[in-house]
Write an enzyme that holds these catalytic residues in place. Structure first.
Site, PDB file in Angstrom:
ATOM      1  N   CYS A  99      12.588  20.112  -6.809  1.00  0.00           N
ATOM      2  CA  CYS A  99      13.080  19.028  -5.950  1.00  0.00           C
ATOM      3  C   CYS A  99      13.829  19.664  -4.783  1.00  0.00           C
ATOM      4  CB  CYS A  99      14.015  18.141  -6.771  1.00  0.00           C
ATOM      5  SG  CYS A  99      15.015  17.030  -5.760  1.00  0.00           S
ATOM      6  N   HIS A 130       5.935  -0.795  -2.720  1.00  0.00           N
ATOM      7  CA  HIS A 130       5.427  -0.093  -3.906  1.00  0.00           C
ATOM      8  C   HIS A 130       5.493   1.433  -3.751  1.00  0.00           C
ATOM      9  CE1 HIS A 130       2.906  -3.808  -5.384  1.00  0.00           C
ATOM     10  NE2 HIS A 130       4.195  -3.935  -5.589  1.00  0.00           N
ATOM     11  N   ASP A 136      -0.583   4.139   0.981  1.00  0.00           N
ATOM     12  CA  ASP A 136      -1.158   5.025   2.006  1.00  0.00           C
ATOM     13  C   ASP A 136      -0.272   5.005   3.259  1.00  0.00           C
ATOM     14  OD1 ASP A 136      -2.029   3.021   4.014  1.00  0.00           O
ATOM     15  OD2 ASP A 136      -3.510   2.416   2.510  1.00  0.00           O
ATOM     16  N   ALA A 188     -10.678  -7.645   7.552  1.00  0.00           N
ATOM     17  CA  ALA A 188      -9.391  -7.504   8.237  1.00  0.00           C
ATOM     18  C   ALA A 188      -9.561  -6.914   9.632  1.00  0.00           C
ATOM     19  CB  ALA A 188      -8.460  -6.620   7.405  1.00  0.00           C
ATOM     20  N   LEU A 206     -10.712 -11.150   2.871  1.00  0.00           N
ATOM     21  CA  LEU A 206     -12.173 -11.135   2.856  1.00  0.00           C
ATOM     22  C   LEU A 206     -12.751 -12.383   2.213  1.00  0.00           C
ATOM     23  CD1 LEU A 206     -14.519  -9.273   3.633  1.00  0.00           C
ATOM     24  CD2 LEU A 206     -14.433  -8.319   1.331  1.00  0.00           C
ATOM     25  N   GLU A 207     -12.070 -12.851   1.169  1.00  0.00           N
ATOM     26  CA  GLU A 207     -12.567 -14.005   0.402  1.00  0.00           C
ATOM     27  C   GLU A 207     -11.362 -14.804  -0.067  1.00  0.00           C
ATOM     28  OE1 GLU A 207     -14.429 -11.627  -2.564  1.00  0.00           O
ATOM     29  OE2 GLU A 207     -12.492 -10.856  -3.213  1.00  0.00           O
ATOM     30  N   ASN A 209       0.825  -1.210   0.000  1.00  0.00           N
ATOM     31  CA  ASN A 209       0.000   0.000   0.000  1.00  0.00           C
ATOM     32  C   ASN A 209       0.857   1.257   0.000  1.00  0.00           C
ATOM     33  OD1 ASN A 209      -2.048  -1.802   0.175  1.00  0.00           O
ATOM     34  ND2 ASN A 209      -2.487  -1.452   2.345  1.00  0.00           N
ATOM     35  N   THR A 226      -4.755  -9.025   0.359  1.00  0.00           N
ATOM     36  CA  THR A 226      -4.197  -8.841  -0.984  1.00  0.00           C
ATOM     37  C   THR A 226      -4.692  -9.947  -1.906  1.00  0.00           C
ATOM     38  OG1 THR A 226      -2.151  -8.679  -2.289  1.00  0.00           O
ATOM     39  CG2 THR A 226      -2.006  -9.911  -0.233  1.00  0.00           C
ATOM     40  N   CYS A 246      12.660  12.402  -7.475  1.00  0.00           N
ATOM     41  CA  CYS A 246      13.141  13.323  -8.501  1.00  0.00           C
ATOM     42  C   CYS A 246      13.707  12.524  -9.675  1.00  0.00           C
ATOM     43  CB  CYS A 246      14.216  14.243  -7.929  1.00  0.00           C
ATOM     44  SG  CYS A 246      14.852  15.377  -9.177  1.00  0.00           S
TER      45      CYS A 246
HETATM   46  P1  OAD Z   1      -6.446  -5.820  -4.789  1.00  0.00           P
HETATM   47  O1  OAD Z   1      -7.508  -4.807  -5.027  1.00  0.00           O
HETATM   48  O2  OAD Z   1      -5.943  -6.582  -5.953  1.00  0.00           O
HETATM   49  O3  OAD Z   1      -6.952  -6.886  -3.728  1.00  0.00           O
HETATM   50  C1  OAD Z   1      -7.500  -6.522  -2.503  1.00  0.00           C
HETATM   51  C2  OAD Z   1      -7.842  -7.777  -1.728  1.00  0.00           C
HETATM   52  O4  OAD Z   1      -8.352  -7.380  -0.474  1.00  0.00           O
HETATM   53  C3  OAD Z   1      -8.916  -8.650  -2.389  1.00  0.00           C
HETATM   54  O5  OAD Z   1      -8.505 -10.014  -2.341  1.00  0.00           O
HETATM   55  C4  OAD Z   1     -10.147  -8.440  -1.502  1.00  0.00           C
HETATM   56  O6  OAD Z   1     -10.949  -9.607  -1.382  1.00  0.00           O
HETATM   57  C5  OAD Z   1      -9.505  -8.135  -0.165  1.00  0.00           C
HETATM   58  N1  OAD Z   1     -10.346  -7.309   0.727  1.00  0.00           N
HETATM   59  C6  OAD Z   1     -11.236  -6.340   0.415  1.00  0.00           C
HETATM   60  N2  OAD Z   1     -11.784  -5.809   1.498  1.00  0.00           N
HETATM   61  C7  OAD Z   1     -11.231  -6.451   2.565  1.00  0.00           C
HETATM   62  C8  OAD Z   1     -11.398  -6.364   3.982  1.00  0.00           C
HETATM   63  N3  OAD Z   1     -12.238  -5.500   4.541  1.00  0.00           N
HETATM   64  N4  OAD Z   1     -10.681  -7.201   4.753  1.00  0.00           N
HETATM   65  C9  OAD Z   1      -9.811  -8.095   4.209  1.00  0.00           C
HETATM   66  N5  OAD Z   1      -9.623  -8.223   2.876  1.00  0.00           N
HETATM   67  C10 OAD Z   1     -10.318  -7.411   2.074  1.00  0.00           C
HETATM   68  O7  OAD Z   1      -5.256  -5.068  -4.029  1.00  0.00           O
HETATM   69  P2  OAD Z   1      -3.754  -5.561  -3.792  1.00  0.00           P
HETATM   70  O8  OAD Z   1      -3.668  -7.029  -3.680  1.00  0.00           O
HETATM   71  O9  OAD Z   1      -3.188  -4.732  -2.703  1.00  0.00           O
HETATM   72  O10 OAD Z   1       0.246  -2.091  -7.335  1.00  0.00           O
HETATM   73  O11 OAD Z   1      -3.076  -5.110  -5.162  1.00  0.00           O
HETATM   74  C11 OAD Z   1      -1.717  -5.346  -5.348  1.00  0.00           C
HETATM   75  C12 OAD Z   1      -1.113  -4.272  -6.203  1.00  0.00           C
HETATM   76  O12 OAD Z   1      -1.890  -4.142  -7.401  1.00  0.00           O
HETATM   77  C13 OAD Z   1      -1.186  -2.881  -5.616  1.00  0.00           C
HETATM   78  O13 OAD Z   1      -0.139  -2.598  -4.719  1.00  0.00           O
HETATM   79  C14 OAD Z   1      -1.094  -2.015  -6.821  1.00  0.00           C
HETATM   80  C15 OAD Z   1      -2.078  -2.742  -7.686  1.00  0.00           C
HETATM   81  O14 OAD Z   1      -1.940  -2.586  -9.052  1.00  0.00           O
HETATM   82  C16 OAD Z   1       0.766  -1.081  -8.049  1.00  0.00           C
HETATM   83  O15 OAD Z   1       0.139  -0.066  -8.292  1.00  0.00           O
HETATM   84  C17 OAD Z   1       2.160  -1.335  -8.511  1.00  0.00           C
END
Ligand code: OAD
Length: 233
Positions: free
Chosen positions: A136, A109, A94, A219, A202-203, A92, A176, A117
C-alpha cells in the site's frame, strides 16, 4: 418546459457498452461469465483472493483497449456548458467518463483504477495489477484490494447523492437495468421530491414505468440528442 436548474444523472454499464465493455446482465454479459458471489462479494474475496484480484486486474488492463463513445463525450459537454448544477453519478468502475472529458464524476461503486488498503483503508490511484500483492502506498502493508464496491458493501457518497436527488428538478437514468439497489431507487427518491424523471436505455428496464418519459435506443445516439435539447432549448 420549465427552466432546468439542477440535474442528477445516473449512468450504468449500458453507456459503456458501445465502447466495447461488457454489461452485467445481457446475454453473454459479465454475470453469465462469472458467479457474482465469487468475484463481487467480500466472502468470495476471502475464499479465493487470487481469483478476485485476477478478475479485476484483467478488467483494469482491458481499459487500455477501449475509448469513450459519443454518449460519454456528450455528458462532458453538458458539464462544460450547462449553467445550472449537475451531478454525474456512475455505477461504472471504468474511466470512460473521465476520458470523455467529464471532470467531476461520482463513482458510487468505486473504480478499477483505484486500490483500497484493507489495513489502513486508504484509497490510492492504481493502474497496474494487484495479484502480486504490492505494498500500500500509504502504510506499506501488502493488503490492497480492488476499490470496487461489492454486494453487501455500502456504495460511496450516498449522503451527497440523496441530497442532490432531493434538490434536483430533473433526474436522468442512462444505460442501467435498475436491478441493483440503492441506485435502482434513485428514480423514486427524485420523483417523491418533485423532479421530472427521464430514462435513456436500449430497451425498457425493470423500472421504466417509474419514469415520466422513457426513450429507447443506443446511448451513443440518445444521449447526444438529449444534451442538445437541454443546451439548445
Ligand atoms: P446491467 O448489465 O444490469 O444493465 C445494463 C443496461 O444497459 C441494460 O438495461 C441494457 O438494456 C442497457 N444497454 C445495453 N447496451 C446499451 C446501449 N448501447 N445504450 C443504452 N443502453 C444500453 O448494468 P448496470 O445497470 O450498470 O454492481 O448494473 C448495475 C450494477 O450491477 C453494476 O454497477 C454492478 C452490477 O452488479 C456491482 O458490481 C456492485
Amino acid at each position: 418546459m420549465a427552466e432546468i436548474k439542477r440535474i442528477v444523472i445516473l449512468t450504468g454499464a449500458g453507456i459503456s457498452a458501445e465502447s466495447g465493455i461488457d454489461t452485467f446482465r445481457s446475454a453473454g454479459g459479465l454475470w453469465e461469465q462469472h458467479r457474482v458471489e465469487d468475484v463481487a462479494t467480500p466472502e468470495g474475496f476471502a475464499r479465493n483472493p487470487d481469483l478476485v484480484l485476477n478478475f479485476y486486474d484483467m478488467r483494469r488492463a482491458a481499459l487500455a483497449n477501449v475509448v469513450p463513445n459519443p454518449a460519454h463525450m456528450a455528458l462532458a459537454r453538458l458539464e462544460r456548458e450547462f449553467s445550472g448544477e449537475l451531478l454525474l453519478v456512475t455505477q461504472n468502475v471504468d474511466d470512460l467518463h473521465e476520458r470523455g472529458g467529464s471532470a467531476r464524476v461520482l463513482h458510487m461503486h468505486g473504480e478499477l483504477k483505484s486500490a483500497l488498503c484493507t489495513s489502513c483503508e486508504t484509497r490510492s490511484p492504481w493502474f497496474g495489477p494487484l495479484i502480486d500483492r504490492p505494498p500500500c502506498p500509504a502504510c506499506r502493508a501488502p493488503t490492497l484490494r480492488p476499490d470496487v464496491v461489492w454486494f453487501g458493501e455500502m456504495p460511496y457518497q450516498m449522503g451527497r447523492i440523496y441530497q442532490a436527488l432531493e434538490a434536483c428538478d430533473l433526474f436522468v437514468s442512462i444505460g442501467t437495468s435498475g436491478a441493483v439497489y440503492p441506485a435502482a431507487g434513485f428514480v423514486q427518491e427524485a420523483r417523491a421530491n418533485g423532479a421530472r424523471c427521464l430514462e435513456l436505455n436500449l430497451e425498457p428496464s425493470e423500472g421504466s414505468h417509474l419514469f415520466d418519459e422513457s426513450r429507447h435506443g443506443p446511448a451513443s445516439v440518445l444521449v447526444p440528442q438529449w444534451v442538445e435539447e437541454v443546451l439548445g432549448g
